[in-house]
Write an enzyme that holds these catalytic residues in place. Structure first.
Site, PDB file in Angstrom:
ATOM      1  N   GLY A 339       0.801  -1.377  -0.193  1.00 37.49           N
ATOM      2  CA  GLY A 339      -0.120   0.116  -0.015  1.00 37.49           C
ATOM      3  C   GLY A 339       0.798   1.148  -0.058  1.00 37.49           C
ATOM      4  O   GLY A 339       2.064   1.172  -0.015  1.00 37.49           O
ATOM      5  N   ILE A 340       0.341   2.405  -0.110  1.00 37.55           N
ATOM      6  CA  ILE A 340       0.954   3.823  -0.182  1.00 37.55           C
ATOM      7  C   ILE A 340       1.414   3.824   1.075  1.00 37.55           C
ATOM      8  O   ILE A 340       0.717   3.863   2.339  1.00 37.55           O
ATOM      9  CB  ILE A 340      -0.041   4.781  -0.372  1.00 37.55           C
ATOM     10  CG1 ILE A 340      -0.672   4.633  -1.859  1.00 37.55           C
ATOM     11  CG2 ILE A 340       0.656   6.297  -0.559  1.00 37.55           C
ATOM     12  CD1 ILE A 340      -1.626   5.563  -2.313  1.00 37.55           C
ATOM     13  N   LYS A 358       1.753  -1.446  13.663  1.00 36.86           N
ATOM     14  CA  LYS A 358       1.836  -0.041  13.385  1.00 36.86           C
ATOM     15  C   LYS A 358       2.995   0.744  14.301  1.00 36.86           C
ATOM     16  O   LYS A 358       2.471   0.568  15.327  1.00 36.86           O
ATOM     17  CB  LYS A 358       0.723   0.790  13.166  1.00 36.86           C
ATOM     18  CG  LYS A 358      -0.277  -0.209  12.196  1.00 36.86           C
ATOM     19  CD  LYS A 358      -1.924   0.355  12.355  1.00 36.86           C
ATOM     20  CE  LYS A 358      -1.733   1.850  11.676  1.00 36.86           C
ATOM     21  NZ  LYS A 358      -3.460   2.337  11.709  1.00 36.86           N
ATOM     22  N   ASP A 391     -10.590  -1.848  15.652  1.00 32.66           N
ATOM     23  CA  ASP A 391     -10.028  -1.747  16.694  1.00 32.66           C
ATOM     24  C   ASP A 391      -8.497  -2.289  16.593  1.00 32.66           C
ATOM     25  O   ASP A 391      -8.006  -2.590  16.022  1.00 32.66           O
ATOM     26  CB  ASP A 391     -10.760  -2.910  17.716  1.00 32.66           C
ATOM     27  CG  ASP A 391     -10.431  -2.919  19.157  1.00 32.66           C
ATOM     28  OD1 ASP A 391     -10.169  -1.687  19.675  1.00 32.66           O
ATOM     29  OD2 ASP A 391     -10.642  -3.907  19.867  1.00 32.66           O
TER      30      ASP A 391
END
Length: 603
Positions: A339-340, A358, A391
């Site tokens: 993805g970007i 993340k 979530d």
């Protein structure tokens, strides 16, 4: 009498009194028991709020409950620091002697406990506040569970059983509803039971045979969330299980009605989707409820089921155990997620494991602080996610095997998030990260989809935004790349650094240009405040591709009109909570009632 200096106890030496580990263990368990008692009280209050139609009260309870766990952990830590002089991380000799004995005493206390797995996680949370990370292994904390919950059951069984071939289908269904003890009248319970029977006959094939073991098994207490109460059960026939759920709603006059009946694992999984708010359920033995739910949703991990029941710390514990187990039996590498690339988050994944990790970058493409980004994720955690916001589990100090990290990922981590890394030789420890379910980024999906799937995704995208709006949440950055599509084809939002309350935004129409020069200018000819939003501009960033523009304008053109957003603001400010159902509108019984009122009433 005053003590002579040479008679004073040596505070630097460990207190090795035989009863000290047991007393410390009892203090920690007392902290957990207080936490669990308050959790059950919250669920009981949720039932009372539901019966009187206090929807805002239910949302407050759900929000408050999330914070309870950390509060109880902090209380337990403060008690250990005050009463036992623990929490001094430098006293490793004392730790080495004391904590393994505390753990053994704690295990003994859990022998007849009804929530041992939750109590173990609470123990871990307290220890992690006191001990150095070098002690985070099974000798000191519960890396592995110490007490089995496999056959654990409450004094009263966690589910009720009904025998429709003996008592009759209608009496069994009626008793099933009565046993929940709801303190509200029904609009027409006999009509609703008839609709349930009709739906069941339509679901089963012609000539379906009922076996001798035919029974209805229903969890003892209702599942409360927002404006709904959910009956969760399973139909057993010839050893086969059919999951079912019945949403019970309340009308404006305070009367109840069965809104539909949902059959099959796929429908039940939608209720427990990771993008929805947690349920509030009054239960004595959560592990028994989870075992029951696992039979209804065999592909959903226990970590997600505990999380959806409101025990998100237990969900984190089980997820981490699952990750360690998966790493032991897999060989692929952590890589940069497709993805970007984001402006504030570095996202990576393990292809064989359905989650993404993340990390907040040090070098960010937006001028926002790390604290602000954390607060945005916290905002979403405490808010109703309406089934459209993913979530997250938040972790600190997570070690990753260095030989399982792709060199390109490791290079990016070192370049963009060096402050978050600790190199411990064989492992890289990430100081802070978020973990979410992995989805296909919507921009990638739209590029590869055929016309039918593309239209479905765009309809879902617009529905996702509208349902977020119903929960008073504005995504901020509405670009396709900030949304993902699940394996069930549902669009979910996952980029939170620009989210805001709808009521905090100022939705404006772009004023007409005053002169031809205004119209040709690269800069706006009108003032723009910090909270101003111009929905007419959305199309500029979203609808450049005609294959996307046509279905968007067909289904969601109102999202480009400031009047739509202003009307939603007005409703929210007036206290209106719009319905967002976790099942298709077409399944609701009201359509049958409206189509055949006379026949239904007499059924």
């Amino acid at each position: 009498m005053d003590q002579r200096p040479d008679q004073r106890p040596d505070r630097s030496a460990p207190d090795r009194s035989a009863d000290r580990p047991a007393i410390v263990a009892q203090a920690i368990l007392a902290g957990f028991d207080r936490h669990f008692g308050l959790t059950r009280y919250i669920a009981q209050q949720a039932k009372a709020c539901y019966e009187r139609g206090d929807w805002h009260g239910i949302r407050r309870l759900a929000r408050d409950r999330i914070a309870f766990y950390d509060q109880r952990v902090q209380e337990a830590v403060e008690r250990l620091e005050t009463e036992f002089a623990l929490g001094q991380r430098g006293q490793r000799v004392a730790d080495d002697w004391l904590w393994p004995r505390v753990k053994r005493s704690y295990v003994a206390l859990l022998a007849d406990h009804h929530q041992p797995e939750l109590a173990e996680t609470f123990f871990n949370s307290v220890c992690c506040k006191i001990l150095h990370r070098s002690y985070f292994h099974n000798g000191f904390i519960f890396v592995r569970p110490g007490v089995s919950t496999e056959y654990l059951e409450a004094d009263r069984p966690s589910w009720r059983v009904y025998y429709p071939l003996t008592a009759g289908w209608r009496p069994s269904l009626r008793q099933m509803i009565i046993d929940f003890g709801l303190a509200c009248p029904f609009v027409d319970i006999e009509r609703d039971l008839s609709l349930v029977q009709v739906a069941a006959r339509e679901h089963f094939p012609a000539g379906f045979a009922y076996a001798a073991d035919c029974q209805l098994q229903v969890l003892r207490t209702l599942f409360f969330r927002n404006k709904g109460a959910y009956l969760i059960g399973r139909f057993v026939n010839d050893g086969e299980l059919l999951p079912f759920a019945v949403p019970i709603l309340r009308d404006s006059k305070g009367r109840l009605y069965l809104d539909t009946v949902l059959f099959g694992s796929e429908r039940i999984e939608a209720l427990f989707n990771f993008a929805r708010a947690y349920f509030m359920v009054d239960m004595d033995v959560p592990s028994s409820y989870v075992r029951f739910l696992t039979t209804l949703m065999p592909t959903k991990p226990e970590s997600e089921l505990y999380t959806m029941l409101g025990f998100h710390k237990q969900g984190k514990t089980l997820f981490y155990r699952d990750l360690l187990q998966h790493l032991k039996y897999s060989h692929d590498h952590f890589v940069v997620a497709p993805g970007i690339k984001g402006l504030v988050m570095l996202v990576f994944t393990l292809p064989s494991f359905p989650y993404v990790f993340k990390v907040i970058m040090d070098k960010r493409g937006k001028e926002v602080s790390r604290e602000f980004i954390k607060s945005q994720y916290q905002l979403v955690k405490f808010h109703d996610r309406a089934g459209r916001m993913a979530d997250t589990w938040e972790y600190s100090g997570v070690p990753f095997p260095k030989d399982r990290i792709d060199p390109r990922l490791l290079a990016e981590l070192r370049e963009f998030a060096p402050s978050q890394l600790e190199d411990e030789g064989d492992s890289i420890v990430i100081r802070h990260l978020y973990i979410e379910r992995r989805m296909v980024p919507l921009n990638i999906y739209l590029e590869k989809a055929d016309d039918a799937h593309r239209e479905h995704a765009i309809v879902e995208y617009g529905d996702a935004i509208k349902q977020m709006v119903a929960a008073n949440m504005f995504p901020g950055d509405m670009l396709w790349k900030n949304f993902g599509i699940t394996r069930q084809g549902r669009v979910v939002f996952y980029d939170y650094d620009e989210v805001a309350y709808i009521t905090d935004c100022n939705f404006r129409r772009i004023p007409p240009p005053r002169t031809p020069e205004d119209e040709m200018s690269a800069e706006p000819w009108y003032s723009v405040g910090p909270h101003d939003v111009f929905p007419e501009e959305f199309g500029t960033f979203l609808l450049g591709d005609p294959r996307v523009r046509e279905p968007f304008m067909k289904h969601h053109a109102d999202l480009l009109d400031p009047a739509y957003w202003q009307e939603r603001q007005r409703r929210i400010r007036e206290g209106v909570l719009d319905d967002v159902f976790p099942y298709p509108e077409t399944l609701r019984f009201r359509h049958q009632v409206e189509a055949q009122p006379a026949a239904t009433a007499s059924a």
